[in-house]
Design an enzyme around this catalytic site. Structure first.
Site, PDB file in Angstrom:
ATOM      1  N   ARG A 185       0.828  -1.208   0.000  1.00 10.48           N
ATOM      2  CA  ARG A 185       0.000   0.000   0.000  1.00 10.48           C
ATOM      3  C   ARG A 185       0.864   1.260   0.000  1.00 10.48           C
ATOM      4  O   ARG A 185       0.476   2.291  -0.584  1.00 10.48           O
ATOM      5  CB  ARG A 185      -0.923   0.011   1.210  1.00 10.48           C
TER       6      ARG A 185
ATOM      7  N   SER B 197      -6.440   3.593   5.784  1.00 11.57           N
ATOM      8  CA  SER B 197      -6.113   2.236   5.351  1.00 11.57           C
ATOM      9  C   SER B 197      -5.707   2.174   3.884  1.00 11.57           C
ATOM     10  O   SER B 197      -4.992   1.256   3.485  1.00 11.57           O
ATOM     11  CB  SER B 197      -7.295   1.291   5.598  1.00 11.57           C
TER      12      SER B 197
ATOM     13  N   GLU C  24     -19.984   2.344  -0.884  1.00 13.08           N
ATOM     14  CA  GLU C  24     -19.143   1.818  -1.954  1.00 13.08           C
ATOM     15  C   GLU C  24     -19.802   1.895  -3.325  1.00 13.08           C
ATOM     16  O   GLU C  24     -19.142   2.144  -4.336  1.00 13.08           O
ATOM     17  CB  GLU C  24     -18.740   0.374  -1.649  1.00 13.08           C
TER      18      GLU C  24
ATOM     19  N   ARG D   4      -2.252  -5.849   2.782  1.00 13.03           N
ATOM     20  CA  ARG D   4      -1.609  -5.069   3.840  1.00 13.03           C
ATOM     21  C   ARG D   4      -0.526  -5.903   4.521  1.00 13.03           C
ATOM     22  O   ARG D   4       0.097  -5.454   5.475  1.00 13.03           O
ATOM     23  CB  ARG D   4      -2.655  -4.602   4.844  1.00 13.03           C
TER      24      ARG D   4
END
Length: 234
Positions: free
Chosen positions: A14, A41, A62, A171
């Site tokens: 990321r 995030s 979303e 992640r």
């Protein structure tokens, strides 16, 4: 006495995505980021600081996020739509299908924290179906980079690609596997290790695991060739 083995440094893909996106935005004022209350995030804090007018945070919505991305693309912008892969592909699948894939809209989907990366947050946050959902849609390349270097290369490729695409990031920290300056090519595998007995193929965070598996096989007399195949579709 043997020297201690130094573990390979692990990198969060990321970070490579965020750094590359900021560099692209610095050279192209059409680059915008759209997220679903996921500035942290998605690692978009730096982007927000540098380009506050080019970050659209729709909140936890979303379906709207993908629709906003399609609208921005239709208006001539270059949107990178970012969110946890489970919610991006699960909640907004119809919008991805109709607004992006069928319409061939120039939107870059960035699914973060894919697979089981959210761990203890449980099945609501696990993204184990996203490949199945996205790879059947037309006009939508699906890519899972293996390390930070390929992530940066894939983001650059996506910015130049005329049409929608889905980049699946995690992640979970992974070591470098590809050389600095690597150029991503859609549909092309990368040879990580030669071998003549068996071929192991993987993408994303599993790639470094099959490199370790090849080491184990080598100690047992089996020569394994290792391929990184980031392109899931086509």
């Amino acid at each position: 006495m043997n020297a201690p083995v130094t573990a390979a440094k692990l990198y969060d893909c990321r970070d490579a995505f965020a750094e590359t996106l900021e560099a692209l935005a610095a050279g192209n004022d059409r680059v915008v980021a759209v997220c679903n209350d996921s500035v942290g995030s998605s690692k978009l804090g730096g982007f927000k600081s540098k380009f506050p007018e080019r970050l659209v945070n729709v909140g936890i919505a979303e379906q709207n996020m993908v629709g906003v991305g399609a609208g921005l693309a239709n208006g001539g912008q270059l949107p990178f739509v970012c969110g946890a892969s489970c919610f991006l592909t699960g909640r907004a699948l119809e919008q991805i299908k109709a607004d992006l894939a069928y319409s061939n809209a120039n939107v870059k989907l960035i699914g973060i924290s894919s697979g089981m990366a959210y761990g203890e947050l449980g099945p609501t946050h696990h993204s184990i179906e996203d490949f199945a959902w996205t790879r059947v849609l037309p006009n939508l390349p699906v890519i899972a980079p293996c390390d930070r270097i390929e992530t940066a290369a894939a983001v650059k490729w996506a910015a130049d690609y005329a049409g929608p695409c889905f980049l699946r990031l995690s992640r979970v920290g992974v070591p470098d596997l590809l050389p600095e300056g690597h150029v991503f090519e859609l549909g092309r595998a990368n040879l990580l290790r030669e071998g003549s007995d068996v071929t192991l193929i993987a993408n994303g965070t599993l790639t470094h695991r099959i490199v370790k598996a090849a080491d184990i096989l080598d100690s047992r007399g089996v020569k394994a060739r290792v391929l990184n195949m980031a392109t899931v579709r086509p």
